[in-house]
Design a protein around this motif. Structure first.
Motif, short mmCIF file in Angstrom:
data_model
loop_
_atom_site.label_atom_id
_atom_site.label_comp_id
_atom_site.label_asym_id
_atom_site.label_seq_id
_atom_site.Cartn_x
_atom_site.Cartn_y
_atom_site.Cartn_z
N MET A 1 0.84 -1.19 0.00
CA MET A 1 0.00 0.00 0.00
C MET A 1 0.87 1.24 0.00
N ALA A 2 0.50 2.26 -0.80
CA ALA A 2 1.31 3.47 -0.88
C ALA A 2 1.27 4.23 0.43
N LYS A 3 2.36 4.93 0.74
CA LYS A 3 2.43 5.72 1.96
C LYS A 3 1.57 6.98 1.82
N VAL A 4 1.09 7.47 2.95
CA VAL A 4 0.12 8.56 2.95
C VAL A 4 0.60 9.72 3.79
N VAL A 5 0.34 10.95 3.32
CA VAL A 5 0.57 12.15 4.10
C VAL A 5 -0.69 12.99 4.06
N SER A 6 -1.09 13.57 5.17
CA SER A 6 -2.29 14.39 5.22
C SER A 6 -2.08 15.54 6.19
N PRO A 7 -2.55 16.78 5.90
CA PRO A 7 -3.24 17.16 4.68
C PRO A 7 -2.27 17.55 3.58
N ILE A 8 -2.77 17.80 2.37
CA ILE A 8 -1.96 18.22 1.24
C ILE A 8 -2.63 19.39 0.55
N ILE A 9 -1.87 20.41 0.22
CA ILE A 9 -2.42 21.57 -0.47
C ILE A 9 -2.39 21.37 -1.98
N ARG A 10 -1.27 20.91 -2.48
CA ARG A 10 -1.16 20.61 -3.90
C ARG A 10 -0.13 19.50 -4.07
N GLN A 11 -0.16 18.85 -5.23
CA GLN A 11 0.79 17.78 -5.47
C GLN A 11 2.18 18.36 -5.70
N VAL A 12 3.19 17.75 -5.10
CA VAL A 12 4.57 18.16 -5.33
C VAL A 12 5.16 17.24 -6.38
N THR A 13 5.65 17.80 -7.48
CA THR A 13 6.23 17.00 -8.54
C THR A 13 7.63 17.51 -8.83
N LYS A 69 -2.28 -1.33 -17.68
CA LYS A 69 -2.04 -2.28 -16.60
C LYS A 69 -1.23 -1.63 -15.49
N GLU A 70 -0.19 -0.88 -15.84
CA GLU A 70 0.66 -0.26 -14.83
C GLU A 70 -0.05 0.91 -14.14
N TYR A 71 -0.94 1.58 -14.86
CA TYR A 71 -1.75 2.64 -14.26
C TYR A 71 -2.69 2.04 -13.21
N VAL A 72 -3.33 0.95 -13.56
CA VAL A 72 -4.25 0.29 -12.62
C VAL A 72 -3.47 -0.35 -11.47
N ASP A 73 -2.24 -0.79 -11.72
CA ASP A 73 -1.37 -1.24 -10.62
C ASP A 73 -1.32 -0.18 -9.53
N ASP A 74 -1.15 1.08 -9.93
CA ASP A 74 -1.04 2.17 -8.96
C ASP A 74 -2.40 2.54 -8.38
N LEU A 75 -3.46 2.45 -9.17
CA LEU A 75 -4.80 2.68 -8.61
C LEU A 75 -5.08 1.70 -7.47
N SER A 76 -4.56 0.51 -7.58
CA SER A 76 -4.81 -0.51 -6.56
C SER A 76 -4.14 -0.17 -5.23
N LYS A 77 -3.18 0.75 -5.24
CA LYS A 77 -2.46 1.12 -4.01
C LYS A 77 -3.18 2.20 -3.21
N ILE A 78 -4.26 2.76 -3.75
CA ILE A 78 -4.98 3.82 -3.04
C ILE A 78 -5.65 3.21 -1.81
N PRO A 79 -5.41 3.76 -0.62
CA PRO A 79 -6.03 3.21 0.59
C PRO A 79 -7.54 3.42 0.57
N ARG A 80 -8.28 2.39 0.92
CA ARG A 80 -9.75 2.49 0.93
C ARG A 80 -10.22 3.60 1.87
N HIS A 198 -2.15 9.58 -19.31
CA HIS A 198 -3.04 9.41 -18.17
C HIS A 198 -3.05 10.64 -17.28
N MET A 199 -4.19 10.90 -16.68
CA MET A 199 -4.26 11.94 -15.65
C MET A 199 -3.56 11.41 -14.40
N PRO A 200 -2.55 12.12 -13.87
CA PRO A 200 -1.88 11.63 -12.65
C PRO A 200 -2.88 11.37 -11.53
N ILE A 201 -2.71 10.25 -10.86
CA ILE A 201 -3.70 9.80 -9.87
C ILE A 201 -3.84 10.80 -8.73
#
Length: 225
Positions: A1-13, A69-80, A198-201
């Motif tokens: 599962m991907a690591k999480v930080v909260s809150p977030i103002i905007r995505q850092v790229t 397939k690789e995009y959905v791989d990452d979608l699967s890491k989103i915490p419920r 793809h639109m970044p998740i």
């Protein structure tokens, strides 16, 4: 599962880009009665996905596509819990027959809702692109880790070893993403120009109201803002 930080103002790229805004030029009334099918072949009207809830709906090219397939791989890491806290539903729609849903979910580890539009009714009526268009200014998907040659080899191998040897959807059809609901309200739309567009998740999640950011890199690390 991907690591999480909260809150977030905007995505850092890497390029510190702002979350883009897109014109809301789609007509849900044109597609609300189009039928989608679950993994058991049971049909539902498309509008059932967003009538009573806000949904992030991802349309993929075909289930053999390595970038999808690789995009959905990452979608699967989103915490419920991140989706539940924002009150949104995540949905993936493909355009193959329904019997490919189960194997694709097993392959990617995707555990949220997935349906198919085998006649491409929604794809066509919403105006999603066919064929691919590449431009110098396009930003490649941060979720696709494979190069073109190796990715295509992986797709061919999956086609050969699949119990049902077919293309698992129109190879020329491009996908997209929309955020809709409750009701007929459209919050955001993006139609892919090519397999890497793809639109970044994280952008999608933030536009939908998720107050967290996820790190999908190969070497996950927490980013504080």
């Amino acid at each position: 599962m991907a690591k999480v930080v909260s809150p977030i103002i905007r995505q850092v790229t890497k390029e510190n880009r702002e979350i883009p805004s897109r014109p809301l030029d789609i007509r849900l009334e044109d597609v609300e009665d189009c039928l989608i099918y679950d993994r058991h072949g049971v049909s539902f009207p498309f509008k059932s996905l967003y009538q009573d809830r806000k949904s992030v709906i991802i349309f993929v090219r075909n289930f053999l596509c390595y970038s999808c397939k690789e995009y959905v791989d990452d979608l699967s890491k989103i915490p419920r819990e991140a989706l539940e806290a924002a009150g949104i539903t995540l949905v993936v729609i493909g355009q193959s027959t329904h019997n490919h849903i189960e194997p694709f979910c097993s392959l990617t580890g995707y555990c949220y809702e997935m349906y198919v539009d085998p006649e491409r009714c929604i794809y066509r009526k919403l105006g999603m692109k066919r064929e691919e268009r590449f431009t110098d200014c396009a930003n490649p998907s941060p979720h696709v880790k494979s190069g073109t040659f190796m990715g295509q080899m992986k797709s061919i191998w999956r086609a050969i070893t699949s119990p049902a040897f077919d293309f698992q959807g129109d190879l020329h059809q491009q996908g997209g993403a929309i955020i809709v609901g409750p009701g007929s309200q459209v919050h955001f739309s993006h139609f892919d120009s090519n397999r890497l567009d793809h639109m970044p998740i994280n952008w999608l999640l933030q536009l939908a109201g998720v107050q967290q950011t996820l790190d999908f890199s190969d070497k996950p690390k927490i980013i504080h803002v």
